[in-house]
Scaffold this active site. Structure first.
Site, PDB file in Angstrom:
ATOM      1  CB  SER A   1      -0.919   0.021   1.221  1.00  0.00           C
ATOM      2  OG  SER A   1      -1.609  -1.198   1.358  1.00  0.00           O
TER       3      SER A   1
HETATM    4  N1  SAH Z   1      -0.614  -4.973   3.886  1.00  0.00           N
HETATM    5  C1  SAH Z   1       0.162  -5.304   2.699  1.00  0.00           C
HETATM    6  C2  SAH Z   1      -0.524  -4.904   1.426  1.00  0.00           C
HETATM    7  C3  SAH Z   1      -1.530  -5.897   1.083  1.00  0.00           C
HETATM    8  S1  SAH Z   1      -2.274  -5.918  -0.501  1.00  0.00           S
HETATM    9  C4  SAH Z   1       1.555  -4.719   2.757  1.00  0.00           C
HETATM   10  O1  SAH Z   1       1.865  -3.970   3.701  1.00  0.00           O
HETATM   11  O2  SAH Z   1       2.357  -5.029   1.869  1.00  0.00           O
HETATM   12  C5  SAH Z   1      -3.642  -6.959  -0.043  1.00  0.00           C
HETATM   13  C6  SAH Z   1      -3.283  -8.386   0.280  1.00  0.00           C
HETATM   14  O3  SAH Z   1      -4.472  -9.037   0.719  1.00  0.00           O
HETATM   15  C7  SAH Z   1      -2.769  -9.193  -0.908  1.00  0.00           C
HETATM   16  O4  SAH Z   1      -1.520  -9.727  -0.611  1.00  0.00           O
HETATM   17  C8  SAH Z   1      -3.829 -10.284  -1.079  1.00  0.00           C
HETATM   18  O5  SAH Z   1      -3.291 -11.521  -1.513  1.00  0.00           O
HETATM   19  C9  SAH Z   1      -4.393 -10.378   0.323  1.00  0.00           C
HETATM   20  N2  SAH Z   1      -5.725 -10.971   0.449  1.00  0.00           N
HETATM   21  C10 SAH Z   1      -6.786 -10.877  -0.385  1.00  0.00           C
HETATM   22  N3  SAH Z   1      -7.836 -11.546   0.113  1.00  0.00           N
HETATM   23  C11 SAH Z   1      -7.441 -12.078   1.302  1.00  0.00           C
HETATM   24  C12 SAH Z   1      -8.078 -12.886   2.313  1.00  0.00           C
HETATM   25  N4  SAH Z   1      -9.346 -13.283   2.216  1.00  0.00           N
HETATM   26  N5  SAH Z   1      -7.351 -13.238   3.392  1.00  0.00           N
HETATM   27  C13 SAH Z   1      -6.054 -12.855   3.531  1.00  0.00           C
HETATM   28  N6  SAH Z   1      -5.412 -12.095   2.620  1.00  0.00           N
HETATM   29  C14 SAH Z   1      -6.097 -11.712   1.522  1.00  0.00           C
END
Ligand code: SAH
Length: 211
Positions: free
Chosen positions: A56
């Site tokens: 993000s």
């Molecule tokens: N917080 C992260 C950014 C995440 S992007 C950072 O600091 O880098 C969103 C993430 O959510 C992705 O990696 C995606 O694979 C994950 N995601 C999507 N659906 C999800 C679910 N149901 N449970 C866990 N993770 C999920």
């Protein structure tokens, strides 16, 4: 670069919690992006981290973290580990961090990275985070870093009394960042600002074909 990032992208846009600003200064964001993205590590934008996912934008990480209102003793849950960057920020601001990721290679890489960098109070779990992580519940704060079509009921159930859930809710293209509070068992929700995240998949997320 990190100092400039905090001053120009975060502080000047209104994130003022000194503990959050300090954590954003301390976590080496460049360690959480791939080598070919290094030049953009401190830029004012999200960046690709592989598997179609993104780390993000720094401001969004700071704003969501501030909205969690952490004082230091909390047990927290993050849904969407991705690179592990937000989890590292949380590790400096709470006592115990659980982070869930559905994409196994991302969970494995984030776990290894967080261990290598010495963040000892973070546990990464692979699985559908829309179901929460029952084993360590209840949580004083929960943050979801992917866009949800609705608030997943298990996350509300796993909030402690007085707990905060910070989650982007809305359409696939644009969402509102919402903060839910559980006070004497009752739920209140407030809308903080607009945002854009990659889709939350899983049982209470979007169907997988969506991505
Ligand atoms: N917080 C992260 C950014 C995440 S992007 C950072 O600091 O880098 C969103 C993430 O959510 C992705 O990696 C995606 O694979 C994950 N995601 C999507 N659906 C999800 C679910 N149901 N449970 C866990 N993770 C999920």
């Amino acid at each position: 670069m990190r100092r400039e990032m905090v001053q120009e992208q975060i502080r000047e846009r209104g994130v003022r919690d000194p503990r959050v600003l300090d954590a954003m200064l301390r976590v080496p964001r460049h360690e959480f992006v791939s080598e070919d993205m290094l030049n953009g590590a401190y830029a004012d934008q999200p960046l690709p981290i592989g598997e179609g996912q993104t780390i993000s934008q720094p401001f969004m990480v700071a704003a969501m973290t501030q909205a969690m209102e952490l004082a230091g003793e909390e047990r927290v849950l993050e849904v969407g580990t991705g690179s592990g960057y937000q989890a590292a920020i949380l590790a400096l601001l709470a006592r115990e961090v659980h982070s869930m990721e559905t994409v196994v290679p991302l969970a494995t890489a984030a776990h290894a990275r967080l261990a290598r960098l010495g963040y000892k109070n973070v546990q990464v779990h692979s699985g559908d985070g829309t179901l929460g992580w029952e084993k360590a519940a209840p949580y004083d704060a929960i943050v979801v870093t992917a866009a949800a079509p609705r608030i997943p009921p298990p996350l509300v159930e796993q909030l402690a009394e007085g707990g905060r859930l910070v989650i982007p809710v809305g359409a696939a293209t644009e969402q509102e960042l919402v903060r839910v509070r559980k006070i004497e068992g009752r739920i209140t929700a407030e809308s903080l600002h607009y945002c854009r995240f990659v889709p939350l998949l899983g049982r209470y997320g979007w169907p997988s074909s969506h991505s």
